[in-house]
Design an enzyme around this catalytic site. Structure first.
Site, PDB file in Angstrom:
ATOM      1  CG  ASP A   1      -1.737   1.327   1.374  1.00  0.00           C
ATOM      2  OD1 ASP A   1      -2.452   1.578   0.269  1.00  0.00           O
ATOM      3  OD2 ASP A   1      -2.122   2.016   2.516  1.00  0.00           O
ATOM      4  CB  SER A   2       0.074   4.828  -0.691  1.00  0.00           C
ATOM      5  OG  SER A   2      -0.805   4.655  -0.027  1.00  0.00           O
TER       6      SER A   2
ATOM      7  CB  CYS B   1      -2.875   0.986  -2.452  1.00  0.00           C
ATOM      8  SG  CYS B   1      -2.941   2.692  -2.854  1.00  0.00           S
TER       9      CYS B   1
ATOM     10  CD  GLU C   1      -1.587   8.261   7.169  1.00  0.00           C
ATOM     11  OE1 GLU C   1      -0.463   8.899   7.684  1.00  0.00           O
ATOM     12  OE2 GLU C   1      -1.617   7.359   6.465  1.00  0.00           O
TER      13      GLU C   1
ATOM     14  CB  CYS D   1      -9.912   5.372   0.305  1.00  0.00           C
ATOM     15  SG  CYS D   1      -8.079   5.801   0.959  1.00  0.00           S
TER      16      CYS D   1
ATOM     17  CG  HIS E   1      -6.128   5.790   5.178  1.00  0.00           C
ATOM     18  ND1 HIS E   1      -5.273   5.127   4.185  1.00  0.00           N
ATOM     19  CD2 HIS E   1      -5.183   6.281   6.264  1.00  0.00           C
ATOM     20  CE1 HIS E   1      -4.137   5.570   4.554  1.00  0.00           C
ATOM     21  NE2 HIS E   1      -3.854   5.947   5.514  1.00  0.00           N
TER      22      HIS E   1
HETATM   23  N1  DGL Z   1      -3.866   3.868   0.106  1.00  0.00           N
HETATM   24  C1  DGL Z   1      -4.532   4.956  -0.531  1.00  0.00           C
HETATM   25  C2  DGL Z   1      -5.939   4.361  -1.338  1.00  0.00           C
HETATM   26  O1  DGL Z   1      -6.292   3.206  -0.678  1.00  0.00           O
HETATM   27  C3  DGL Z   1      -4.797   6.038   0.387  1.00  0.00           C
HETATM   28  C4  DGL Z   1      -3.838   6.810   0.758  1.00  0.00           C
HETATM   29  C5  DGL Z   1      -3.075   7.454  -0.380  1.00  0.00           C
HETATM   30  O2  DGL Z   1      -3.546   8.532  -1.047  1.00  0.00           O
HETATM   31  O3  DGL Z   1      -2.057   6.955  -0.922  1.00  0.00           O
HETATM   32  O4  DGL Z   1      -6.501   4.805  -2.233  1.00  0.00           O
END
Ligand code: DGL
Length: 284
Positions: A12-13, A75, A154, A187, A189
């Site tokens: 993931d990011s 992600c 976060e 997403c 999060h």
């Molecule tokens: N992991 C990203 C997503 O699920 C969210 C955070 C980001 O913008 O990197 O889209």
């Protein structure tokens, strides 16, 4: 043929993909996870497609260098813009979170009016709409980017938080006006903000967390490819049980391993979290 006792690579990011890892651990307790969170380059949601594709490719090369047998792009943004390209670039099985999430939502809706929330890149890509229409051409999809949800999650402002609730009301008002009965948390999060989102949209709207369906699809995929680990439970450290080496979960980040660990402990048991920092730019 790949050894089935090696780990599943998940990335993931940043830290949000651990909501997907949590589901995989729940549904596939025998699988070891090799996780990479790109904490140095997060967020992906406001980057170009080209950049997210390049980052995804580097990370997959890193995960394969560590022996991953399959890859889960946890992600939503990377799944939305890079999955198809990654499937062409690599031979190993790769799944994302968007298609499973869309399938789950199409099953759940009664009135065919579905909301999707995600990052700017995910919503702009229109990919949830595409998969939802493919599964059921009669659905109407309403997308809304909610970029502030990521920093709020976060920051830990997740439950009963007045500011998060105000932000959610502002973002979600137009979806509520569309009489949606299903809302995809598109997403990584957003499942952490679930209770606030549910409060704002009301009980009649069913929230869909793509992580649940992704873990289910991963299980089918591993069964089909005969890659399912037969171990009963992956170990928290390398350990030998009954003469067999238990697979172990491993966590890597590109920056600030300690910060990752603090946040990650709100999602996974802290005993398994010993993140290490690595750079993946060299995996070009
Ligand atoms: N992991 C990203 C997503 O699920 C969210 C955070 C980001 O913008 O990197 O889209």
């Amino acid at each position: 043929m790949k050894n089935k006792n090696v780990p599943i690579g998940v990335f993931d990011s940043g830290v949000g993909g651990l909501t997907v890892v949590r589901e995989i651990m729940e549904q596939l307790p025998g699988e070891a996870i090799l996780y990479f969170g790109d904490t140095a380059r997060v967020p992906y949601g406001n980057k170009s497609e080209e950049t997210v594709v390049r980052y995804s490719s580097q990370i997959i090369k890193f995960l394969l260098s560590k022996g991953a047998k399959t890859i889960v792009i946890a992600c939503n943004t990377a799944s939305a813009v890079a999955l198809e390209k990654m499937k062409k670039e690599f031979e190993v099985p790769i799944i994302g979170v968007v298609e499973p999430g869309a399938k789950a939502a199409a099953k759940v809706t009664r009135n065919g009016r579905i909301g999707v929330i995600g990052t700017e890149a995910t919503i702009r890509s229109g990919i949830y709409n595409e998969f939802l229409q493919k599964t059921n051409p009669h659905v109407t999809v309403y997308g809304k980017a909610c970029p502030l949800f990521v920093p709020l999650a976060e920051e830990g402002w997740v439950e009963e938080d007045e500011i998060t609730e105000q932000v959610a009301r502002r973002y979600l008002a137009e979806l509520s006006e569309q009489d949606i009965d299903t809302l995809v948390l598109g997403c990584t999060h957003y499942p952490l903000l679930r209770s606030v989102i549910q409060k704002v949209v009301g009980d009649k709207v069913q929230l869909v967390n793509p992580a649940v369906e992704t873990a289910r699809e991963l299980k089918y995929l591993l069964e089909e490819r005969r890659l399912l680990n037969e171990c009963e439970k992956a170990g928290e450290t390398y350990a030998v049980a009954g003469g067999t080496l238990l697979p172990q979960h491993e966590f890597f980040v590109s920056d600030r391993a300690e910060k990752f660990k603090q946040f990650a402990a709100s999602i996974l048991p802290s005993a398994i979290l010993r993140p290490e920092s690595v750079g993946v730019e060299k995996f070009e």
